[in-house]
Scaffold this motif. Structure first.
Motif, PDB file in Angstrom:
ATOM      1  N   ALA A  96      47.661  23.920  -6.473  1.00 49.70           N
ATOM      2  CA  ALA A  96      48.452  22.836  -5.886  1.00 49.70           C
ATOM      3  C   ALA A  96      49.850  23.320  -5.519  1.00 49.70           C
ATOM      4  O   ALA A  96      50.413  22.918  -4.494  1.00 49.70           O
ATOM      5  CB  ALA A  96      48.536  21.655  -6.854  1.00 49.70           C
TER       6      ALA A  96
ATOM      7  N   ALA B 103      49.668  25.295  -2.284  1.00 48.83           N
ATOM      8  CA  ALA B 103      49.570  24.395  -1.127  1.00 48.83           C
ATOM      9  C   ALA B 103      50.933  23.776  -0.810  1.00 48.83           C
ATOM     10  O   ALA B 103      51.326  23.671   0.360  1.00 48.83           O
ATOM     11  CB  ALA B 103      48.533  23.304  -1.395  1.00 48.83           C
ATOM     12  N   HIS B 104      51.651  23.375  -1.847  1.00 48.80           N
ATOM     13  CA  HIS B 104      52.956  22.733  -1.673  1.00 48.80           C
ATOM     14  C   HIS B 104      53.955  23.695  -1.030  1.00 48.80           C
ATOM     15  O   HIS B 104      54.679  23.331  -0.090  1.00 48.80           O
ATOM     16  CB  HIS B 104      53.471  22.277  -3.038  1.00 48.80           C
TER      17      HIS B 104
ATOM     18  N   GLU C  25      53.187  24.469   2.648  1.00 51.22           N
ATOM     19  CA  GLU C  25      53.630  23.377   3.523  1.00 51.22           C
ATOM     20  C   GLU C  25      55.118  23.483   3.827  1.00 51.22           C
ATOM     21  O   GLU C  25      55.576  23.059   4.896  1.00 51.22           O
ATOM     22  CB  GLU C  25      53.331  22.028   2.869  1.00 51.22           C
TER      23      GLU C  25
ATOM     24  N   SER D  32      40.810  27.483   1.106  1.00 48.39           N
ATOM     25  CA  SER D  32      41.119  26.051   1.085  1.00 48.39           C
ATOM     26  C   SER D  32      42.564  25.764   1.474  1.00 48.39           C
ATOM     27  O   SER D  32      42.950  24.603   1.629  1.00 48.39           O
ATOM     28  CB  SER D  32      40.858  25.481  -0.312  1.00 48.39           C
ATOM     29  N   LEU D  33      43.367  26.823   1.617  1.00 45.11           N
ATOM     30  CA  LEU D  33      44.785  26.671   1.900  1.00 45.11           C
ATOM     31  C   LEU D  33      45.086  26.929   3.372  1.00 45.11           C
ATOM     32  O   LEU D  33      44.359  27.651   4.056  1.00 45.11           O
ATOM     33  CB  LEU D  33      45.595  27.642   1.036  1.00 45.11           C
ATOM     34  N   ASN D  34      46.198  26.367   3.828  1.00 47.91           N
ATOM     35  CA  ASN D  34      46.648  26.581   5.199  1.00 47.91           C
ATOM     36  C   ASN D  34      48.010  27.260   5.179  1.00 47.91           C
ATOM     37  O   ASN D  34      48.939  26.771   4.530  1.00 47.91           O
ATOM     38  CB  ASN D  34      46.756  25.251   5.948  1.00 47.91           C
TER      39      ASN D  34
ATOM     40  N   GLU E 269      49.436  17.907  -8.093  1.00 47.98           N
ATOM     41  CA  GLU E 269      50.513  17.807  -7.111  1.00 47.98           C
ATOM     42  C   GLU E 269      51.834  17.344  -7.749  1.00 47.98           C
ATOM     43  O   GLU E 269      52.918  17.701  -7.270  1.00 47.98           O
ATOM     44  CB  GLU E 269      50.110  16.864  -5.988  1.00 47.98           C
TER      45      GLU E 269
END
Length: 238
Positions: free
Chosen positions: A18, A21-22, A25, A46-48, A208
């Motif tokens: 999490a 991912a944070h 972003e 699963s991550l961008n 998160e």
């Protein structure tokens, strides 16, 4: 923040994933580590964003220097290592299990932070992830409290010793992560309901929630030597 590189040890699931991912972003470049290469690759997929992986066992103290050499220079270290050994009533807690808990979590946090120093930016940060057992007086958690309190105790000492590197700690409460998978679904739901009822916010945590707290400590250049308790208030013992 596109020039900032964060390394998350234990980044293949739960709070670590999490957090990855944070930060992605927010434009960070992120490296996640984990013991299981297959699980690690699935996590990365699963991550961008700009994410890389390196398989490493944080408890394998002899291999850490080589792993950090492979990673190279970076700005922020997050140690999101879990561990469930050492729990149980004080009178009967298994001492071998307690030792294993210290080795898998406390020693791993300590050793990873130490091994990272040649590669960590002097303008960067280290964020440990402890647990609220270190602050809450919950029967049956003396071993876990000792393990996690030892981690939290590192933050103020290293904030001074390693300055200007900032060193902080996040202490999560009950968070719905794979750490709880030792309980079957028929056990997990009522357990979480019981924890939620003792928590002023009325729920257990989400990964998160903790990722947001970690991100704050990384991004705020005026925070060092702190343990940020992110537990929904469960330590208050309601």
């Amino acid at each position: 923040m596109s020039s900032q590189h964060a390394v998350i040890v234990g980044g293949s699931s739960g709070i670590g994933l999490a957090t990855a991912a944070h930060l992605l972003e927010k434009g960070y470049r992120v490296t996640i580590t984990g013991r299981d290469a297959v699980k690690l690759q699935a996590a990365a997929e699963s991550l961008n964003g700009d994410v890389t992986t390196i398989a490493m066992d944080a408890a394998d103290l002899t291999g850490l220097a080589k792993s950090f050499e492979t990673i190279g220079r970076f700005d922020h270290l997050v140690l999101a290592l879990g561990g469930g050994n050492g729990g149980g009533p004080f009178a009967t807690v298994d001492l071998a299990d307690l030792r294993k808990g210290f080795e898998q979590k406390t020693m791993a946090h300590f050793a990873c932070a130490q091994a990272s120093l040649p590669y960590l930016s002097k303008e960067g940060s280290i964020t440990f992830v402890s647990a609220v057992s270190a602050q809450a007086a919950m029967p049956g958690t003396a071993g876990l409290a000792a393990i996690n309190a030892a981690i939290a105790a590192l933050a103020p000492v290293l904030a001074v010793e390693l300055k200007p590197i900032r060193v902080n700690c996040v202490s999560p409460g009950v968070v719905d992560t794979p750490w709880w998978d030792f309980l079957g679904e028929d056990q997990k739901a009522p357990a979480f309901a019981g924890f939620a009822a003792r928590t002023p916010v009325g729920r257990v945590g989400r990964p998160e929630d903790i990722a947001d707290a970690i991100s704050f400590l990384i991004g705020n250049g005026f925070m060092s030597g702190h343990t940020l308790i992110c537990d929904g208030g469960i330590r208050l013992g309601q």
